[in-house]
Design a protein around this motif. Structure first.
Motif, short mmCIF file in Angstrom:
data_model
loop_
_atom_site.label_atom_id
_atom_site.label_comp_id
_atom_site.label_asym_id
_atom_site.label_seq_id
_atom_site.Cartn_x
_atom_site.Cartn_y
_atom_site.Cartn_z
N ARG A 146 8.20 -2.94 -17.14
CA ARG A 146 9.06 -2.37 -16.10
C ARG A 146 8.23 -2.19 -14.83
NH1 ARG A 146 11.29 2.05 -20.23
NH2 ARG A 146 12.34 0.62 -21.61
N ASP A 147 7.58 -3.28 -14.41
CA ASP A 147 6.73 -3.21 -13.23
C ASP A 147 7.47 -3.73 -12.01
OD1 ASP A 147 4.90 -6.03 -14.61
OD2 ASP A 147 6.84 -5.96 -13.64
N PHE A 173 8.42 -6.81 -11.38
CA PHE A 173 8.37 -8.28 -11.29
C PHE A 173 9.29 -8.92 -12.32
CE2 PHE A 173 5.09 -9.20 -8.21
CZ PHE A 173 4.45 -7.99 -8.09
N LEU A 229 10.23 -6.25 -1.23
CA LEU A 229 9.40 -5.06 -1.02
C LEU A 229 9.70 -4.42 0.33
CD1 LEU A 229 5.91 -6.16 -2.43
CD2 LEU A 229 7.59 -4.65 -3.49
N ILE A 268 12.84 -2.44 0.00
CA ILE A 268 12.63 -1.19 -0.74
C ILE A 268 12.06 -0.13 0.19
CG2 ILE A 268 11.11 -0.10 -2.44
CD1 ILE A 268 11.59 -2.27 -4.32
N LYS A 269 11.07 -0.53 0.99
CA LYS A 269 10.46 0.43 1.92
C LYS A 269 11.51 0.98 2.87
CE LYS A 269 6.25 -2.31 2.16
NZ LYS A 269 5.42 -3.13 3.07
N GLY A 304 8.47 0.91 -10.37
CA GLY A 304 7.34 -0.03 -10.33
C GLY A 304 7.27 -0.76 -9.00
N LEU A 305 8.43 -1.22 -8.56
CA LEU A 305 8.49 -1.92 -7.28
C LEU A 305 8.17 -0.98 -6.13
CD1 LEU A 305 11.55 -4.34 -7.36
CD2 LEU A 305 9.14 -4.92 -7.13
N SER A 306 8.67 0.25 -6.22
CA SER A 306 8.39 1.23 -5.16
C SER A 306 6.90 1.51 -5.06
CB SER A 306 9.12 2.55 -5.45
OG SER A 306 10.50 2.35 -5.45
N ILE A 359 4.49 -0.57 -5.89
CA ILE A 359 3.86 -1.76 -5.29
C ILE A 359 4.10 -1.78 -3.78
CG2 ILE A 359 3.97 -4.30 -5.23
CD1 ILE A 359 4.66 -4.11 -8.29
N ALA A 360 5.32 -1.43 -3.38
CA ALA A 360 5.65 -1.40 -1.94
C ALA A 360 4.85 -0.32 -1.23
CB ALA A 360 7.16 -1.14 -1.76
N ASP A 407 1.29 -1.43 -0.76
CA ASP A 407 1.25 -2.45 0.29
C ASP A 407 1.32 -1.79 1.67
OD1 ASP A 407 3.38 -4.68 1.86
OD2 ASP A 407 1.43 -5.31 1.12
N ASP A 408 2.22 -0.82 1.78
CA ASP A 408 2.47 -0.14 3.06
C ASP A 408 1.33 0.78 3.46
OD1 ASP A 408 5.27 1.82 4.32
OD2 ASP A 408 4.22 0.09 5.15
N ILE A 413 -0.56 -5.71 -4.94
CA ILE A 413 -0.79 -5.55 -6.39
C ILE A 413 0.12 -6.51 -7.13
CG2 ILE A 413 -0.44 -3.95 -8.33
CD1 ILE A 413 -2.72 -3.08 -6.79
N LYS A 414 -0.41 -7.17 -8.15
CA LYS A 414 0.44 -8.06 -8.95
C LYS A 414 0.99 -7.29 -10.16
CE LYS A 414 -2.55 -11.91 -7.82
NZ LYS A 414 -3.61 -12.74 -8.35
#
Lengths: 200, 76
Positions: free
Chosen positions: A100-101, A103, A189, A192-193, B39-41, B43-44, B47-48, B54-55
């Motif tokens: 649940r990462d 990707f 991404l 999302i931000k 998870g996506l948050s 990573i975002a 990045d921000d 991050i992979k």
């Protein structure tokens, strides 16, 4: 970007994983359907039902991208309608918490859209989600899915009636957004931000 | 790059989990709220805030918040 997961046919060896996931109340908490524990035989029958080609539905096991191809979740299209060229995106379940990462989830969405719009060449993919399933509602914004309306108190679960949203994306929209790079990880991404900032 | 601030940024990606839950040793995959969007948050956010990409398999390998912090630090 290398693929995090692969999509394959269900196999007999997936039964144990399905049995655990189908009996996990937490995992099933936010699905539209009702939750009830199942037996190992029922899990095996479910897996068998997923195997092979079917006119109105198709299930895939989401698995690790290595030689083992261990199942980590599943994804499906149902109510495939070749007259109206539409199908129900039944949802993604990623049962292995390690995957649940984000990707695996994005790759799963893109896999389904690719299959529906570019392989089956359907015109419309729709879906239902509980109004309190925030992740699902956010997904709509991330993938440019249009929320069409609310089915009021359409589900009775855990002793209460729940509203369900119906949403869809059309082939023309998917192809347009895809050509504009909207489904690249970088774009997702960014969205999302933006959504997070606007929610603060 | 300070871990205290990183933990705060990490915790802010969770809507329903109290910030006090997060320590360097928090196994974030085990949190009830952990999911693909979180998870996506994360990573975002990385990045921000830190300019680091991050992979998925890197996030998957990390067990604790401190592991993620060290991963980000190593990429800066």
């Amino acid at each position: 970007m290398g693929k995090t997961v692969l999509f394959r046919e269900f196999e007999e060896r997936d039964t144990e994983f399905i049995y655990k996931c189908k009996n996990d109340k937490d995992l099933n908490r936010l699905i539209v359907g009702s939750f009830h524990p199942i037996s190992y035989d029922e899990a095996r029958n479910w897996v068998h039902g997923c195997m092979g080609e079917h006119e109105s539905y198709k299930y895939w096991a989401i698995c690790t991208n290595d030689d083992e191809q261990r199942i980590v979740g599943w994804i499906s299209l149902s109510s495939i309608d070749r007259v109206n060229n539409s199908a129900d995106f039944h949802g993604i379940v990623i049962g292995d918490p390690a995957y649940r990462d984000g990707f695996a989830w994005i790759e799963s969405y893109l896999f389904i859209y690719d299959y529906a719009f570019e392989v089956l060449k359907l015109n419309r993919v729709y879906g239902h989600s509980r109004i309190d399933h925030h992740a699902s509602q956010m997904t709509h914004k991330l993938f440019h899915v249009t929320e069409e309306g609310v089915l009021r108190q359409s589900v009775f679960k855990d002793g209460k009636y729940i509203d369900v949203t119906i949403s869809s994306i059309l082939r023309s929209e998917y192809l347009k957004f895809k050509s504009e790079g909207e489904y690249e990880m970088k774009s997702v991404l960014q969205r999302i931000k933006m959504i997070k900032k606007s929610n603060k | 790059m300070e871990i205290k601030e990183f933990i705060q940024n990490f915790a802010e990606q969770f809507e329903d989990t109290d910030a006090s839950v997060f320590t360097p040793d928090t196994v974030f995959h085990d949190l009830d709220e952990w999911g693909s969007l979180i998870g996506l948050s994360i990573i975002a956010m990385i990045d921000d805030e830190y300019g680091v990409t991050i992979k998925g398999d890197e996030l998957r390998t990390a067990k604790t918040v401190a592991d993620v912090f060290e991963l980000v630090k190593s990429k800066k």
